[in-house]
Design a protein around this motif. Sequence first.
Motif, PDB file in Angstrom:
ATOM      1  N   GLY A 190     105.440 -42.995  31.127  1.00  0.00           N
ATOM      2  CA  GLY A 190     105.842 -41.605  31.013  1.00  0.00           C
ATOM      3  C   GLY A 190     107.322 -41.412  31.233  1.00  0.00           C
ATOM      4  O   GLY A 190     108.073 -41.063  30.315  1.00  0.00           O
ATOM      5  N   PHE A 191     107.782 -41.698  32.440  1.00  0.00           N
ATOM      6  CA  PHE A 191     109.186 -41.530  32.798  1.00  0.00           C
ATOM      7  C   PHE A 191     109.648 -42.718  33.628  1.00  0.00           C
ATOM      8  O   PHE A 191     108.912 -43.234  34.459  1.00  0.00           O
ATOM      9  CB  PHE A 191     109.385 -40.257  33.647  1.00  0.00           C
ATOM     10  CG  PHE A 191     108.901 -38.993  32.999  1.00  0.00           C
ATOM     11  CD1 PHE A 191     109.756 -38.225  32.214  1.00  0.00           C
ATOM     12  CD2 PHE A 191     107.599 -38.564  33.183  1.00  0.00           C
ATOM     13  CE1 PHE A 191     109.304 -37.059  31.618  1.00  0.00           C
ATOM     14  CE2 PHE A 191     107.135 -37.396  32.592  1.00  0.00           C
ATOM     15  CZ  PHE A 191     107.992 -36.637  31.809  1.00  0.00           C
ATOM     16  N   GLU A 192     110.890 -43.119  33.408  1.00  0.00           N
ATOM     17  CA  GLU A 192     111.535 -44.078  34.300  1.00  0.00           C
ATOM     18  C   GLU A 192     112.456 -43.285  35.213  1.00  0.00           C
ATOM     19  O   GLU A 192     113.279 -42.491  34.738  1.00  0.00           O
ATOM     20  CB  GLU A 192     112.331 -45.117  33.514  1.00  0.00           C
ATOM     21  CG  GLU A 192     112.944 -46.196  34.395  1.00  0.00           C
ATOM     22  CD  GLU A 192     113.694 -47.231  33.582  1.00  0.00           C
ATOM     23  OE1 GLU A 192     114.942 -47.238  33.665  1.00  0.00           O
ATOM     24  OE2 GLU A 192     113.040 -47.996  32.851  1.00  0.00           O
ATOM     25  N   ILE A 193     112.315 -43.471  36.536  1.00  0.00           N
ATOM     26  CA  ILE A 193     113.023 -42.618  37.486  1.00  0.00           C
ATOM     27  C   ILE A 193     113.856 -43.439  38.461  1.00  0.00           C
ATOM     28  O   ILE A 193     113.618 -44.630  38.636  1.00  0.00           O
ATOM     29  CB  ILE A 193     112.032 -41.727  38.271  1.00  0.00           C
ATOM     30  CG1 ILE A 193     111.130 -42.586  39.172  1.00  0.00           C
ATOM     31  CG2 ILE A 193     111.196 -40.873  37.319  1.00  0.00           C
ATOM     32  CD1 ILE A 193     110.263 -41.765  40.122  1.00  0.00           C
ATOM     33  N   PRO A 194     114.831 -42.787  39.116  1.00  0.00           N
ATOM     34  CA  PRO A 194     115.629 -43.477  40.140  1.00  0.00           C
ATOM     35  C   PRO A 194     114.771 -43.852  41.339  1.00  0.00           C
ATOM     36  O   PRO A 194     113.622 -43.401  41.485  1.00  0.00           O
ATOM     37  CB  PRO A 194     116.687 -42.429  40.520  1.00  0.00           C
ATOM     38  CG  PRO A 194     116.656 -41.415  39.434  1.00  0.00           C
ATOM     39  CD  PRO A 194     115.273 -41.410  38.885  1.00  0.00           C
ATOM     40  N   ASN A 195     115.353 -44.646  42.215  1.00  0.00           N
ATOM     41  CA  ASN A 195     114.663 -45.102  43.419  1.00  0.00           C
ATOM     42  C   ASN A 195     114.700 -44.003  44.482  1.00  0.00           C
ATOM     43  O   ASN A 195     115.409 -44.100  45.491  1.00  0.00           O
ATOM     44  CB  ASN A 195     115.300 -46.389  43.940  1.00  0.00           C
ATOM     45  CG  ASN A 195     114.505 -47.006  45.073  1.00  0.00           C
ATOM     46  OD1 ASN A 195     113.341 -46.661  45.294  1.00  0.00           O
ATOM     47  ND2 ASN A 195     115.125 -47.913  45.808  1.00  0.00           N
ATOM     48  N   ARG A 196     113.929 -42.941  44.240  1.00  0.00           N
ATOM     49  CA  ARG A 196     113.800 -41.835  45.186  1.00  0.00           C
ATOM     50  C   ARG A 196     112.320 -41.639  45.489  1.00  0.00           C
ATOM     51  O   ARG A 196     111.474 -41.875  44.636  1.00  0.00           O
ATOM     52  CB  ARG A 196     114.392 -40.543  44.609  1.00  0.00           C
ATOM     53  CG  ARG A 196     115.844 -40.661  44.205  1.00  0.00           C
ATOM     54  CD  ARG A 196     116.385 -39.349  43.643  1.00  0.00           C
ATOM     55  NE  ARG A 196     116.496 -38.322  44.668  1.00  0.00           N
ATOM     56  CZ  ARG A 196     116.984 -37.095  44.443  1.00  0.00           C
ATOM     57  NH1 ARG A 196     117.395 -36.769  43.229  1.00  0.00           N
ATOM     58  NH2 ARG A 196     117.053 -36.219  45.414  1.00  0.00           N
TER      59      ARG A 196
END
Length: 228
Positions: A190-196
């Motif tokens: 779906g989405f690639e996200i930052p390390n948060r």
Amino acid sequence: MTFWCHLVDRHGKDGRLHTIRDDWPGYSLDLFTYPEHYTSDLDCVLIPHGVIMDRTERMARNILDGLGNQDLVVLCVLKGGYQFCSDLVEHIKQLSKNSDTSLPMRVDFVRLKSYLNDQSTPDLHVVGGADLSVLTGKNVLIVEAVVSTGKTLQAALELAEGFRPHGIRVAGLLVKRVPDSLGYRPDYVGFEIPNRFVVGYALDYNEYFRDLSHICAISESGKQKYRI
């Protein structure tokens, strides 16, 4: 400011990964409605609920195109994956009604737990995986909400493979960019996200925030408030 760009994933199933950049500040909380009891516990809205639903529908279409007319067992990884899995299955059902392609589905569940507070722990607890004989000889779609290090996904794959399925594919709503990743990547992303550390849309922090519709970044004060 836009938070997407177009990339090609490793398996080429989609070709249009939605990547949220590391410098994306997120949407202001003032633009959205959310439970009032979380007022001081969130930094921003990272992915609004409407965007999640649009992307999930696109993933459902890709899955239907790739796996249509095959008997499929959907294996939902709980607890964080239940909302994504429910919406994904519903989208597949709705798309099948208006298509020449059909995807017969059964849904089963397994719970994998590896987080304490905001840290992944060495111990991975598996609940409900003792009898998954329904997977034997079947095409399996593992549905996971978040893939970060890949440890949970690896465990789910090994668990499913133990029942000798015909084939396995993975749908992951979020892939988190982390330095200690094992390199596992879903077939459908779906989405690639930052390390948060993100919460909402059934994703939790010590069982809180599952009642939040949007995917949000938790604040430091929120981590301390619900820390165990």
